[in-house]
Design an enzyme around this catalytic site. Structure first.
Site, PDB file in Angstrom:
ATOM      1  N   ASP A  20      -6.665  -1.896  -6.272  1.00 37.69           N
ATOM      2  CA  ASP A  20      -6.630  -0.912  -5.188  1.00 37.69           C
ATOM      3  C   ASP A  20      -7.701   0.158  -5.362  1.00 37.69           C
ATOM      4  O   ASP A  20      -7.412   1.362  -5.260  1.00 37.69           O
ATOM      5  CB  ASP A  20      -5.236  -0.245  -5.108  1.00 37.69           C
ATOM      6  CG  ASP A  20      -4.096  -1.251  -5.050  1.00 37.69           C
ATOM      7  OD1 ASP A  20      -4.299  -2.330  -4.480  1.00 37.69           O
ATOM      8  OD2 ASP A  20      -3.006  -0.961  -5.585  1.00 37.69           O
TER       9      ASP A  20
ATOM     10  N   GLU B  96      -2.090  -2.824   5.578  1.00 38.60           N
ATOM     11  CA  GLU B  96      -1.946  -1.769   4.558  1.00 38.60           C
ATOM     12  C   GLU B  96      -3.327  -1.303   4.137  1.00 38.60           C
ATOM     13  O   GLU B  96      -4.330  -1.715   4.707  1.00 38.60           O
ATOM     14  CB  GLU B  96      -1.179  -2.321   3.355  1.00 38.60           C
ATOM     15  CG  GLU B  96      -1.849  -3.518   2.708  1.00 38.60           C
ATOM     16  CD  GLU B  96      -0.998  -4.215   1.650  1.00 38.60           C
ATOM     17  OE1 GLU B  96       0.163  -3.841   1.446  1.00 38.60           O
ATOM     18  OE2 GLU B  96      -1.524  -5.147   1.019  1.00 38.60           O
TER      19      GLU B  96
END
Ligand code: 6LW
Length: 504
Positions: A22, A180
């Site tokens: 991420d 997302e």
């Protein structure tokens, strides 16, 4: 390196290997910074610095005090805790927003003038829903927080106050699961909304839309997804969860997560999700993203290598280096380099690696093949060297006075694999992660040899275990392997710890 040598060179991708998913990137002048998710580990959110986008050095962990990072044995599962930070620079300071999925915490925001720290205490955002928060500022200074879903709410980043209810923005396709990881950017005449979709597994991908205002409406890119490796046999898989950065020369780059599956079918990845870099071109107002490859060509700009990481940590500094992470917390009374000078002392709490409060100090496995060794003095207790994926998936070699044992836990199955008497006194424990030269559909990704080092330096293997059981495909979750020293009972001391990449 001369210019010619540089032109011929290639550079390893992932640019930040090991469980560093991420990624969020931010450039200030000639300096680049990346932050990553850290889940149940403390300290949390590793912060990396680079001046050339290829060489990254960890300069700290943003969340290094218990007041900033609450991870609990009852409220933070493995792969719980810290998810998906966004790092931005605005108004002369750095801003970091992140979700702590630990019960009762949620979305939190931090600021710092130096990304190496110290970072502020958290500003809580109780009205901001979901996960994966992003921050973007309008021309007039309005701050927008966009989250997975994809929805958006205006916030005051100084107080955490929200204005109005969150509103739905855009998500790529009717069938795409888990929209997302949003990031919103002002580029040229448009606001671009970059998102991930398809889930963080083999179907992961990145899509983009653009609009005239940060609140939309957004028009999707006709070529979505702009990045995905789904359905390919490329060596880097699961590519997604991306962030964009522009170099001072005007070129654009993307950082994203990806995995390197090994072995036969279905392919197991053991290092977790890693941070990769890939080039971006703009065509007709849309980004065209290059394939994420295991090597990058030499860049057109000068390289600025960071310090070379030493193989050995002697524990001679008062503080632990930033790559050392513990499970959920690290109280000084259980972990210190100050009790016995030049040694790391661990005092047990939970009895084994199965326990959520295990006293553990580890570092990520960052290479597909490598060796770790540590010298332990077990005179006052029992402890060892572990390869940990989570509480239910770990191998370890454990020493007590006069004995070493190899232990394994794979799901509900626990075994003592091997035991051996050794002379009383300190002993060197080692783990070698070895490649598998001949593969077929049934081979795992690697094997792990656990053993001891004899006084003459020879390595005696006590057990060789299949690496697939310490992979994400078996264990599930979002992390990767971590090698660590731990205390199972009493007090154990570690003289040094070596980590070294090996040839195969
Ligand atoms: C993260 C989500 C994701 O919040 O995985 O790959 C989750 N993307 O965006 C955990 O890292």
């Amino acid at each position: 390196m001369s210019d010619n040598q540089q032109a011929d060179a290639t550079f390893p991708n992932p640019v930040i290997p090991g469980f560093h998913p991420d990624p969020s990137i931010c450039r200030v002048g000639d300096d680049y910074y990346i932050v990553c998710s850290s889940f149940e580990y403390f300290p949390g959110i590793p912060v990396f610095h680079s001046r050339d986008l290829l060489h990254w050095t960890q300069i700290g962990n943003a969340l290094d005090r218990p007041t900033q990072l609450r991870l609990t044995t009852t409220g933070t599962r493995s792969s719980g805790g810290i998810y998906a930070p966004t790092l931005r620079h605005h108004d002369g300071r750095f801003w970091l927003i992140v979700t702590n999925v630990t019960e009762g915490v949620g979305n939190i925001l931090f600021t710092a003038t130096d990304p190496a720290g110290p970072w502020s205490d958290p500003i809580h955002l109780p009205e901001v829903p979901s996960i994966d928060p992003d921050l973007a500022w309008d021309e007039d200074g309005t701050c927008w927080c966009t989250v997975a879903g994809i929805s958006q709410v205006r916030i005051d980043p100084y107080t955490g106050e929200t204005f109005g209810p969150p509103h739905k923005l855009w998500s790529a396709g009717a069938d795409a699961k888990t929209p997302e990881a949003p990031h919103l950017y002002r580029i040229g005449d448009y606001w671009y909304l970059l998102i991930a979709e398809g889930g963080t597994e083999r179907c992961h991908g990145v899509s983009i839309a653009r609009g005239r205002t940060p609140t939309g409406p957004f028009e999707p890119c006709p070529d979505n997804p702009i990045l995905t490796h789904r359905g390919t046999d490329r060596p880097v898989q699961n590519t997604g969860h991306a962030d964009l950065v522009q170099r001072p020369d005007g070129s654009w780059w993307m950082v994203c997560l990806g995995v390197r599956p090994g072995g036969g079918s279905p392919g197991w990845h053991v290092l977790g999700r890693e941070t990769f870099l890939t080039p971006v071109e703009w065509v007709d107002g849309w980004p065209v993203v290059g394939e994420v490859t295991p090597e990058l060509p030499a860049p057109a700009w000068p390289l600025v290598p960071g310090p070379v990481e030493a193989v050995r940590d002697d524990f001679d500094l008062g503080e632990l280096r930033p790559q050392w992470i513990s499970v959920r917390d690290r109280p000084a009374e259980h972990c210190t380099t100050k009790e016995r000078s030049g040694w790391l002392t661990l005092r047990a709490r939970g009895g084994s690696l199965d326990e959520p409060d295990i006293v553990f100090v580890g570092r990520r496995q960052q290479h597909l093949t490598c060796e770790v060794r540590t010298r332990i003095d077990p005179a006052e207790g029992r402890g060892g060297l572990a390869v940990r994926l989570d509480e239910e998936h770990h191998y370890e070699i454990e020493a007590s006075e006069g004995e070493v044992r190899v232990l394994s836990r794979i799901g509900p199955l626990r075994s003592v694999v091997e035991s051996r008497s050794v002379p009383a006194g300190p002993v060197v424990l080692g783990v070698r992660v070895l490649g598998i030269p001949l593969r077929d559909a049934l081979t795992g990704p690697d094997v792990l040899a656990l053993g001891i080092e004899e006084p003459d330096g020879a390595f005696t293997e006590l057990a060789t275990l299949d690496g697939r059981y310490l992979s994400t495909e078996v264990a599930g979750g979002f992390t990767g392997r971590v090698f660590g020293m731990y205390a199972a009972s009493g007090t154990v001391h570690f003289d040094w710890f070596d980590y070294e990449q090996s040839a195969s």
